[in-house]
Enzyme design. Structure first.
Site, short mmCIF file in Angstrom:
data_model
loop_
_atom_site.label_atom_id
_atom_site.label_comp_id
_atom_site.label_asym_id
_atom_site.label_seq_id
_atom_site.Cartn_x
_atom_site.Cartn_y
_atom_site.Cartn_z
N ILE A 9 37.12 47.80 36.77
CA ILE A 9 37.30 48.62 35.56
C ILE A 9 37.21 47.80 34.28
O ILE A 9 36.84 48.33 33.23
CB ILE A 9 38.63 49.41 35.65
CG1 ILE A 9 38.63 50.60 34.70
CG2 ILE A 9 39.83 48.51 35.41
CD1 ILE A 9 39.78 51.57 34.93
N ASN A 22 53.41 48.50 34.84
CA ASN A 22 54.83 48.68 35.20
C ASN A 22 55.61 48.95 33.91
O ASN A 22 55.04 48.92 32.82
CB ASN A 22 55.36 47.46 35.96
CG ASN A 22 55.21 46.19 35.14
OD1 ASN A 22 55.66 46.12 34.00
ND2 ASN A 22 54.53 45.20 35.71
N ASP A 32 46.44 45.78 36.80
CA ASP A 32 47.20 45.34 35.62
C ASP A 32 46.92 43.86 35.33
O ASP A 32 46.62 43.47 34.19
CB ASP A 32 48.69 45.58 35.91
CG ASP A 32 49.59 45.43 34.70
OD1 ASP A 32 49.07 45.39 33.56
OD2 ASP A 32 50.82 45.36 34.90
N SER A 115 48.84 54.06 41.15
CA SER A 115 49.91 54.06 42.19
C SER A 115 49.43 53.79 43.62
O SER A 115 50.27 53.73 44.52
CB SER A 115 50.71 55.38 42.21
OG SER A 115 51.62 55.44 41.13
N THR A 116 48.11 53.64 43.84
CA THR A 116 47.64 53.54 45.23
C THR A 116 47.58 52.11 45.77
O THR A 116 47.14 51.91 46.90
CB THR A 116 46.24 54.18 45.40
OG1 THR A 116 45.29 53.41 44.63
CG2 THR A 116 46.23 55.62 44.96
N GLY A 117 48.00 51.14 44.96
CA GLY A 117 48.02 49.75 45.44
C GLY A 117 49.44 49.35 45.76
O GLY A 117 50.04 49.85 46.72
N VAL A 118 49.99 48.48 44.94
CA VAL A 118 51.37 47.97 45.12
C VAL A 118 52.37 49.12 45.26
O VAL A 118 53.34 49.02 46.03
CB VAL A 118 51.76 47.09 43.91
CG1 VAL A 118 53.21 46.63 44.00
CG2 VAL A 118 50.83 45.88 43.80
N1 AR6 Z 1 39.29 47.62 38.85
C1 AR6 Z 1 39.52 48.86 39.37
N2 AR6 Z 1 40.48 49.11 40.28
C2 AR6 Z 1 41.25 48.07 40.70
C3 AR6 Z 1 41.08 46.75 40.20
C4 AR6 Z 1 40.04 46.55 39.23
N3 AR6 Z 1 39.81 45.33 38.71
N4 AR6 Z 1 41.99 45.95 40.81
C5 AR6 Z 1 42.70 46.73 41.64
N5 AR6 Z 1 42.25 48.01 41.59
P1 AR6 Z 1 47.61 48.51 41.71
P2 AR6 Z 1 49.79 50.47 41.36
C6 AR6 Z 1 42.74 49.20 42.31
O1 AR6 Z 1 48.39 47.78 42.75
O2 AR6 Z 1 49.73 50.84 42.79
C7 AR6 Z 1 51.05 45.89 39.23
O3 AR6 Z 1 51.68 44.70 39.59
C8 AR6 Z 1 43.45 49.00 43.62
O4 AR6 Z 1 42.51 48.86 44.68
O5 AR6 Z 1 46.89 47.71 40.69
O6 AR6 Z 1 49.85 51.57 40.33
C9 AR6 Z 1 51.72 46.57 38.05
O7 AR6 Z 1 52.25 45.64 37.13
C10 AR6 Z 1 44.24 50.29 43.74
O8 AR6 Z 1 43.43 51.31 44.32
O9 AR6 Z 1 48.55 49.54 40.88
C11 AR6 Z 1 52.80 47.37 38.71
O10 AR6 Z 1 53.94 46.59 38.98
C12 AR6 Z 1 44.52 50.68 42.29
O11 AR6 Z 1 43.72 49.81 41.49
C13 AR6 Z 1 52.17 47.79 40.02
O12 AR6 Z 1 51.18 46.81 40.31
C14 AR6 Z 1 45.97 50.59 41.86
O13 AR6 Z 1 46.58 49.46 42.47
C15 AR6 Z 1 51.47 49.13 39.91
O14 AR6 Z 1 51.03 49.52 41.18
#
Ligand code: AR6
Length: 167
Positions: A9, A22, A32, A115-118
């Site tokens: 992105i 967060n 992030d 929200s779909t990652g961590v």
């Molecule tokens: N471009 C597009 N999508 C991405 C990228 C990128 N460069 N990198 C990861 N994703 P997450 P959350 C996708 O964990 O679940 C952070 O530490 C990834 O595959 O980034 O909302 C914050 O500070 C997944 O599908 O976010 C919070 O503490 C999606 O982005 C926490 O993680 C979201 O994954 C938020 O967790």
């Protein structure tokens, strides 16, 4: 028309990219971390003036070193068991980002899968919420782009969008 794009992105030259942040808005892992690295340290400095962000709310910052002009940060819910208001909180996150974007005259906007990652939100359920809210707003934007990091996630989004269009 909602566009589904696979990739990073931080590379997109749009009016705004959305950050799955967060509560501190001061950086983290996942998307992030990628956004803070690409935007540069000025993003953290700017966000220190914002006073944080509650789950489901949204805050706007300049894009700094990004090709995007703005960053809209939101905080998605941490998934527990689905009975703690997670769907409504995720919907609020998408809706509040889009409302803030409209207030700032933003015409093109790209979202990650909040929200779909961590935070562990099941991907299929999250995609339904994300695409459902995007469809409500699509007529008011030139471009709404759903960015999926993997090819597998992009397939899931395409199938989910096709399902919503049939309903
Ligand atoms: N471009 C597009 N999508 C991405 C990228 C990128 N460069 N990198 C990861 N994703 P997450 P959350 C996708 O964990 O679940 C952070 O530490 C990834 O595959 O980034 O909302 C914050 O500070 C997944 O599908 O976010 C919070 O503490 C999606 O982005 C926490 O993680 C979201 O994954 C938020 O967790």
């Amino acid at each position: 028309m909602i566009e589904i794009h696979q990739g990073d992105i931080t590379t997109l030259p749009v009016d705004a990219i959305v950050n799955a942040a967060n509560h501190s808005l001061l950086g983290g892992g996942g998307v992030d971390g990628a956004i803070h690295r690409a935007a540069g340290p000025q993003l953290r400095e700017f966000n220190q003036t914002l006073g944080g962000c509650m789950t489901g709310e949204a805050r706007i910052s300049p894009g700094f070193n990004l090709p995007a002009r703005h960053i809209i940060s939101t905080v998605g819910p941490v998934w527990r068991d689905g009975m703690q208001g997670e769907p409504r909180l995720l919907e609020n996150a998408y809706r509040n980002v889009l409302e803030l974007a409209l207030q700032h005259g933003i015409c093109s906007i790209a979202f990650p899968a909040i929200s779909t990652g961590v935070y562990g939100y099941p991907k299929q359920a999250a995609a339904r919420v994300a695409l459902g809210v995007m469809r409500e707003y699509e007529a008011r934007f030139e471009r709404i782009i759903a960015v999926c990091h993997s090819a597998e996630d992009a397939d899931l989004y395409r199938r989910t969008l096709a399902g919503l269009l049939e309903e």
